[in-house]
Design a protein around this motif. Structure first.
Motif, PDB file in Angstrom:
ATOM      1  N   HIS A 121       0.966   0.863  -6.108  1.00  0.00           N
ATOM      2  CA  HIS A 121       0.752   1.752  -4.654  1.00  0.00           C
ATOM      3  C   HIS A 121       1.522   1.307  -3.481  1.00  0.00           C
ATOM      4  O   HIS A 121       2.210   1.926  -2.778  1.00  0.00           O
ATOM      5  CB  HIS A 121      -0.923   1.434  -4.296  1.00  0.00           C
ATOM      6  N   TYR A 122       1.927  -0.149  -3.605  1.00  0.00           N
ATOM      7  CA  TYR A 122       2.853  -0.794  -2.818  1.00  0.00           C
ATOM      8  C   TYR A 122       4.124   0.121  -2.967  1.00  0.00           C
ATOM      9  O   TYR A 122       4.733   0.597  -1.992  1.00  0.00           O
ATOM     10  CB  TYR A 122       2.826  -2.123  -3.085  1.00  0.00           C
ATOM     11  N   LEU A 123       4.470   0.317  -4.143  1.00  0.00           N
ATOM     12  CA  LEU A 123       5.850   0.951  -4.377  1.00  0.00           C
ATOM     13  C   LEU A 123       6.011   2.235  -3.735  1.00  0.00           C
ATOM     14  O   LEU A 123       7.020   2.853  -3.012  1.00  0.00           O
ATOM     15  CB  LEU A 123       6.105   1.012  -5.979  1.00  0.00           C
ATOM     16  N   GLN A 124       5.035   2.966  -4.172  1.00  0.00           N
ATOM     17  CA  GLN A 124       4.662   4.420  -3.423  1.00  0.00           C
ATOM     18  C   GLN A 124       5.030   4.556  -1.830  1.00  0.00           C
ATOM     19  O   GLN A 124       5.450   5.591  -1.411  1.00  0.00           O
ATOM     20  CB  GLN A 124       3.327   5.028  -3.912  1.00  0.00           C
ATOM     21  N   GLN A 125       4.679   3.314  -1.365  1.00  0.00           N
ATOM     22  CA  GLN A 125       4.660   3.480   0.180  1.00  0.00           C
ATOM     23  C   GLN A 125       6.121   2.972   0.700  1.00  0.00           C
ATOM     24  O   GLN A 125       6.476   3.048   1.724  1.00  0.00           O
ATOM     25  CB  GLN A 125       3.501   2.458   0.786  1.00  0.00           C
ATOM     26  N   VAL A 126       6.721   2.420  -0.458  1.00  0.00           N
ATOM     27  CA  VAL A 126       8.456   1.972  -0.006  1.00  0.00           C
ATOM     28  C   VAL A 126       9.059   3.161  -0.103  1.00  0.00           C
ATOM     29  O   VAL A 126      10.120   3.020   0.842  1.00  0.00           O
ATOM     30  CB  VAL A 126       8.723   0.723  -1.145  1.00  0.00           C
ATOM     31  N   ILE A 127       8.650   4.304  -0.817  1.00  0.00           N
ATOM     32  CA  ILE A 127       9.711   5.195  -0.589  1.00  0.00           C
ATOM     33  C   ILE A 127       9.669   5.918   0.612  1.00  0.00           C
ATOM     34  O   ILE A 127       8.518   6.178   1.325  1.00  0.00           O
ATOM     35  CB  ILE A 127       9.108   6.624  -1.690  1.00  0.00           C
ATOM     36  N   SER A 128      10.851   6.384   1.438  1.00  0.00           N
ATOM     37  CA  SER A 128      10.674   6.925   2.590  1.00  0.00           C
ATOM     38  C   SER A 128       9.925   8.283   2.628  1.00  0.00           C
ATOM     39  O   SER A 128      10.149   9.204   1.605  1.00  0.00           O
ATOM     40  CB  SER A 128      12.024   7.233   3.256  1.00  0.00           C
TER      41      SER A 128
ATOM     42  N   HIS B 121      -7.175  -0.089   0.023  1.00  0.00           N
ATOM     43  CA  HIS B 121      -5.823  -0.031   0.395  1.00  0.00           C
ATOM     44  C   HIS B 121      -5.427   1.232   1.225  1.00  0.00           C
ATOM     45  O   HIS B 121      -4.624   0.875   2.382  1.00  0.00           O
ATOM     46  CB  HIS B 121      -5.077   0.011  -0.875  1.00  0.00           C
ATOM     47  N   TYR B 122      -5.808   2.307   1.070  1.00  0.00           N
ATOM     48  CA  TYR B 122      -5.951   3.489   1.808  1.00  0.00           C
ATOM     49  C   TYR B 122      -5.995   2.984   3.515  1.00  0.00           C
ATOM     50  O   TYR B 122      -5.531   3.308   4.208  1.00  0.00           O
ATOM     51  CB  TYR B 122      -6.312   4.901   1.434  1.00  0.00           C
ATOM     52  N   LEU B 123      -7.357   2.609   3.327  1.00  0.00           N
ATOM     53  CA  LEU B 123      -7.903   2.272   4.790  1.00  0.00           C
ATOM     54  C   LEU B 123      -7.102   1.394   5.465  1.00  0.00           C
ATOM     55  O   LEU B 123      -6.735   1.391   6.695  1.00  0.00           O
ATOM     56  CB  LEU B 123      -9.136   1.726   4.738  1.00  0.00           C
ATOM     57  N   VAL B 133      -4.089  -6.840  12.978  1.00  0.00           N
ATOM     58  CA  VAL B 133      -4.113  -8.394  13.102  1.00  0.00           C
ATOM     59  C   VAL B 133      -4.236  -9.032  11.801  1.00  0.00           C
ATOM     60  O   VAL B 133      -3.744 -10.236  11.592  1.00  0.00           O
ATOM     61  CB  VAL B 133      -5.102  -9.082  14.046  1.00  0.00           C
ATOM     62  N   GLU B 134      -4.428  -8.208  10.590  1.00  0.00           N
ATOM     63  CA  GLU B 134      -4.751  -8.960   9.478  1.00  0.00           C
ATOM     64  C   GLU B 134      -3.486  -8.898   8.555  1.00  0.00           C
ATOM     65  O   GLU B 134      -3.063  -9.534   7.553  1.00  0.00           O
ATOM     66  CB  GLU B 134      -5.991  -8.209   8.565  1.00  0.00           C
ATOM     67  N   GLY B 135      -2.510  -8.281   8.913  1.00  0.00           N
ATOM     68  CA  GLY B 135      -1.088  -7.976   8.292  1.00  0.00           C
ATOM     69  C   GLY B 135      -1.407  -7.483   6.878  1.00  0.00           C
ATOM     70  O   GLY B 135      -0.602  -7.744   6.058  1.00  0.00           O
ATOM     71  N   LEU B 136      -1.959  -6.309   6.794  1.00  0.00           N
ATOM     72  CA  LEU B 136      -1.992  -5.760   5.693  1.00  0.00           C
ATOM     73  C   LEU B 136      -1.381  -4.340   5.422  1.00  0.00           C
ATOM     74  O   LEU B 136      -1.329  -3.997   4.364  1.00  0.00           O
ATOM     75  CB  LEU B 136      -3.841  -5.311   5.168  1.00  0.00           C
ATOM     76  N   ASN B 137      -0.628  -4.285   6.460  1.00  0.00           N
ATOM     77  CA  ASN B 137       0.009  -2.753   6.390  1.00  0.00           C
ATOM     78  C   ASN B 137       1.399  -3.187   5.508  1.00  0.00           C
ATOM     79  O   ASN B 137       1.812  -4.149   5.299  1.00  0.00           O
ATOM     80  CB  ASN B 137       0.940  -2.510   7.809  1.00  0.00           C
ATOM     81  N   VAL B 138       1.625  -2.137   4.589  1.00  0.00           N
ATOM     82  CA  VAL B 138       2.691  -2.276   3.604  1.00  0.00           C
ATOM     83  C   VAL B 138       4.064  -2.699   4.374  1.00  0.00           C
ATOM     84  O   VAL B 138       4.802  -3.274   3.759  1.00  0.00           O
ATOM     85  CB  VAL B 138       2.919  -0.895   2.780  1.00  0.00           C
ATOM     86  N   LYS B 139       4.200  -2.105   5.440  1.00  0.00           N
ATOM     87  CA  LYS B 139       5.559  -2.590   6.221  1.00  0.00           C
ATOM     88  C   LYS B 139       5.579  -4.061   6.516  1.00  0.00           C
ATOM     89  O   LYS B 139       6.565  -4.557   6.201  1.00  0.00           O
ATOM     90  CB  LYS B 139       5.270  -2.063   7.870  1.00  0.00           C
TER      91      LYS B 139
END
Lengths: 366, 366
Positions: A121-128, B121-123, B133-139
Motif C-alpha cells: 500500500h505504501y508503494l502504491q502511494q509512491v506512484i505519482s 491506512h486509508y483514513l 501531527v502523528e506523521g502518518l502520511n505517506v509523504k
C-alpha cells in the motif's frame, strides 16, 4: 486440456457462461480509436520485482495487449525478477521513482503482491497520481468513496482533497473545466461487466442505474472489495459487503429503515454528494445470498467456494479470484456466470493510461 | 496497587528501570517554551470513534497533557464513541474532512485501531499533511525512508514527491528555505529515548550517531517497526528487523559484505541520499538478539515475550507494546529497561503540532 475444461464448464449447468473476451472486444475497439488520435503512442512502464510466476505471466499478458494495440510497453525488472541472487522486491521503489521522474513515461503499473498488504500500500502511494493507471492512489479512492466523479486536472498535483460539493453532473459528460476521476481498474472492470450483462439499467438516470439491485460482494480489501461495494452503492444498488468476520450493508438511499444518516452525516450545513453509507448487517451470508441478484467473489483462497445451494435462482455470478470461488455447478442456479474479468481489467488500465496522458497535457498547457 | 507493581518491577533485576517521565520532562519544557512564543494557543482536534477503552483513556491522557501545557484540545466523538446505537468508526471520515477544512484547527489526531490495518491506512491518508501531527502520511514516510530530512514547506501541498537529491545538510539545522520533515510520533519517541539513555553518541557526526550499534526491532508494521528500523539505519546503526515470518537487515553502509547496492541502487547517474538498504538475513532471532546492543519490541500480543536468556548481557531493552513484550526478569540481562514510551510519544505529537502550525504560517505568507 484447456478446451476440454471449457467444454466441461460449458456443460456444467443451464445458465450462460460469459467469457470476458466479448466484453473486452468492445473496449479494445474504443482504445484503438483513441490511439489513432494520438500523435505519439503512449508509454506504459510495468515493474516486475518478484519471482512469482502468475505476476510474470500477467506482465507478459499486459505486454502482448499493449503491443497488439500500439501502446509502447517497457518491462522493468528488479530484485528476484532480475536475478535469483537478489531479494523479492529489491529495487522496486527506486524503479517507481525513476519512472515518476521520466517525462517520456505516461503510466506506471507494478505487479503485486510484493511485500504484503501494508508495504505494498505504501508503494502504491509512491506512484505519482498523474501516472497511476491502476487507480490505486488514495486520492482516487477518496473520490470514489465520496462519489466525486469529475475533478479539475490540477487536483492531481495537490494534497488538498477534492472538494466534495463543488461540481455536480447529470450525465456521463464532464462539466466544463473538469475531467473524469480515475477509477481503480479491477472494480471498474467488474462494473463494466455488469453493465454489459444487463445488471445496470440504462433507462434509469445516470448515477443511479443499479437502483433496485441487491448485490453481495465477498471480500472487503482496499484494492477490490471496499471500492467495488462503494461504486455499486453509489450507482444505486443495495450492497452486502462480506469479509471473514462481518457483513456490512452499503447504500446511498436515506429512506431505508436502517439508515441513520441524520446522525452520521454531520451538521446539516455540510453538504456532501449523495454517497454510500455503511451499516452493520445482522444477517448471515446465506441470507444475503438468498436475496442477491448479483454475487461477486474475490477471496484469494483456493479452498473458498460460494455454496451453489445458497444462491438465488437466476442470479448473476462473477468470479474475481485467480482460483475459482464458485462451485462447478454454479450455473444450475446462476443465469449468467462470468469466470474471470482479467481481460477487461487490462483494457480499463489502458483507458486510464489514455486519460491520464490527456490530463497531463492539460496540466502542461495551463 | 500501582506502587506495589512498580516496587516489584524495580526489584526484579540489577539493570536500571528507566521510566519515560524524565525523558518526557525535557521535551515538556521545550514545548512550553515554544508555546510561550505563540500569539494564540495551537488547536488540536482528537477524533474518537470507537468504544475501545484504551483509546478513550489515551484520548483523556492527550487532553490532560494539552490542557496542562496550554494547547487547546477539542475531542470529537463519533460512531460507537458517541452512542452505542452507532457502529464502530461511523462518521470518523466526515469528522476528519471537517477538521481538514476548519481553518481554526492546527492539528488532527485519530485514535486507532478502528476498521483494521487497510482501511485505517486509508483514513491516515485522508488527513491533510499540513495537519498530520502523528506523521502518518505517506509523504512523511517517504521522506523518512529516503533520509530526506529537510523539505520546502510548499512540498506539503504537492503530490510530487520530494526530490531525494536536492538538499544536503551537515547539521541538525535546516538549510535556508527549508524546514524539518515531520517524523511519525512513535518511532521518533523511541529514537529520543535512545538518545536520552546514551545509545546515540553525540561525538559522532550528525546523521551517523548510532554508528557501531546493533539494534533488533521486533515488528515490521508501517506505523512502527519499518519506519523505526529505517530511521535507526539512516542514523548509522545496523538493524535486524524481525516479524512473524522473516528477519531482514537494514543498513546504510555500502561496505558490508552483504551489500549489493551497485546492483540495486540503479544507474550510477541517479544520486540518492545515503539511506538504508534492506537485505534478507539468514540468522535466527536468537542469534540476532545475542549480538544486539538494543532490543525494541512492539508486538501487539499479550502472550509474546522476548526470552531474557537470548539477550546480550548489558543491552538496552525498550517495550513499545501495551502488554509488556519482555519477561519479568529482563533486567537480569538488560543494563537499562524502558517499559513504555507513551509519555514521550504525546510530546513528539505536540512538537509536530507546533512545527506544522509554523509551516502553515510560512505557506500563508508565501
Amino acid at each position: 486440456m484447456a478446451s476440454k475444461a471449457a467444454t466441461s464448464e460449458e456443460s456444467a449447468g443451464k445458465g450462460m457462461l460469459m467469457k470476458a473476451d466479448a466484453i473486452a472486444d468492445a473496449f479494445r475497439t474504443e482504445v484503438k480509436m483513441s490511439l489513432r488520435a494520438c500523435t505519439r503512442p503512449p508509454k506504459l512502464v510495468g515493474i516486475l520485482s518478484t519471482s512469482s510466476a502468475p505476476s510474470r505471466s500477467y506482465a507478459m499478458f499486459t505486454k502482448n495487449q499493449c503491443e497488439e494495440l500500439g501502446v509502447e510497453f517497457l518491462l522493468i525488472t528488479s530484485g528476484a525478477a532480475k536475478s535469483n541472487e537478489l531479494g523479492e522486491g529489491e529495487g522496486v521503489e527506486e524503479a517507481i521513482i525513476e519512472a515518476n521522474e521520466d517525462e517520456s513515461v505516461d503510466g506506471i503499473m507494478v505487479y503485486y503482491p510484493i511485500f504484503g498488504v501494508q508495504q505494498d500500500h505504501y508503494l502504491q502511494q509512491v506512484i505519482s497520481p498523474v501516472k497511476d493507471v491502476e487507480g490505486l492512489n488514495v486520492k482516487f479512492h477518496y473520490n470514489l468513496y465520496h462519489n466525486v466523479r469529475f475533478i479539475k486536472p490540477a487536483s492531481l498535483l495537490s494534497t488538498v482533497s477534492t472538494p466534495t460539493v463543488a461540481i455536480t453532473a447529470v450525465s456521463d459528460n464532464s462539466p466544463p473545466g473538469t475531467v473524469k476521476s480515475i477509477l481503480p481498474c479491477t472494480p471498474l472492470a467488474i462494473v463494466k461487466c455488469l453493465e454489459y450483462v444487463g445488471v445496470y439499467n440504462k433507462i434509469l438516470k445516470y448515477g443511479d442505474r443499479a437502483y433496485g439491485k441487491i448485490i453481495t460482494v465477498i471480500n472487503r480489501s482496499e484494492v477490490v472489495g471496499r471500492p467495488l461495494a462503494a461504486l455499486l452503492a453509489n450507482d444505486g444498488a443495495r450492497v452486502f459487503s462480506a469479509d471473514i468476520d462481518s457483513i456490512q450493508e452499503y447504500t446511498k438511499r436515506p429512506s431505508l429503515p436502517m439508515s441513520r444518516n441524520s446522525e452520521t452525516d454531520g451538521p446539516a450545513a455540510r453538504r456532501y454528494y449523495p454517497h454510500h453509507v455503511v451499516h452493520p448487517c445482522g444477517q448471515t451470508l446465506e441470507a444475503c445470498l438468498g436475496v442477491s441478484d448479483v454475487v461477486i467473489s474475490a477471496v484469494p483462497n483456493a479452498s473458498y467456494k460460494v455454496p451453489t445451494a445458497w444462491l438465488k435462482d437466476g442470479c448473476v455470478c462473477v468470479n474475481v479470484a485467480s482460483e475459482k470461488n464458485f462451485e462447478k455447478d454454479v450455473r444450475e442456479k446462476a443465469s449468467i456466470y462470468l469466470p474471470s474479468v482479467g481481460k477487461v481489467t487490462v483494457l480499463m488500465l489502458l483507458r486510464n493510461l489514455l486519460r491520464l496522458r490527456h490530463y497531463n497535457e492539460l496540466l502542461k498547457e495551463s
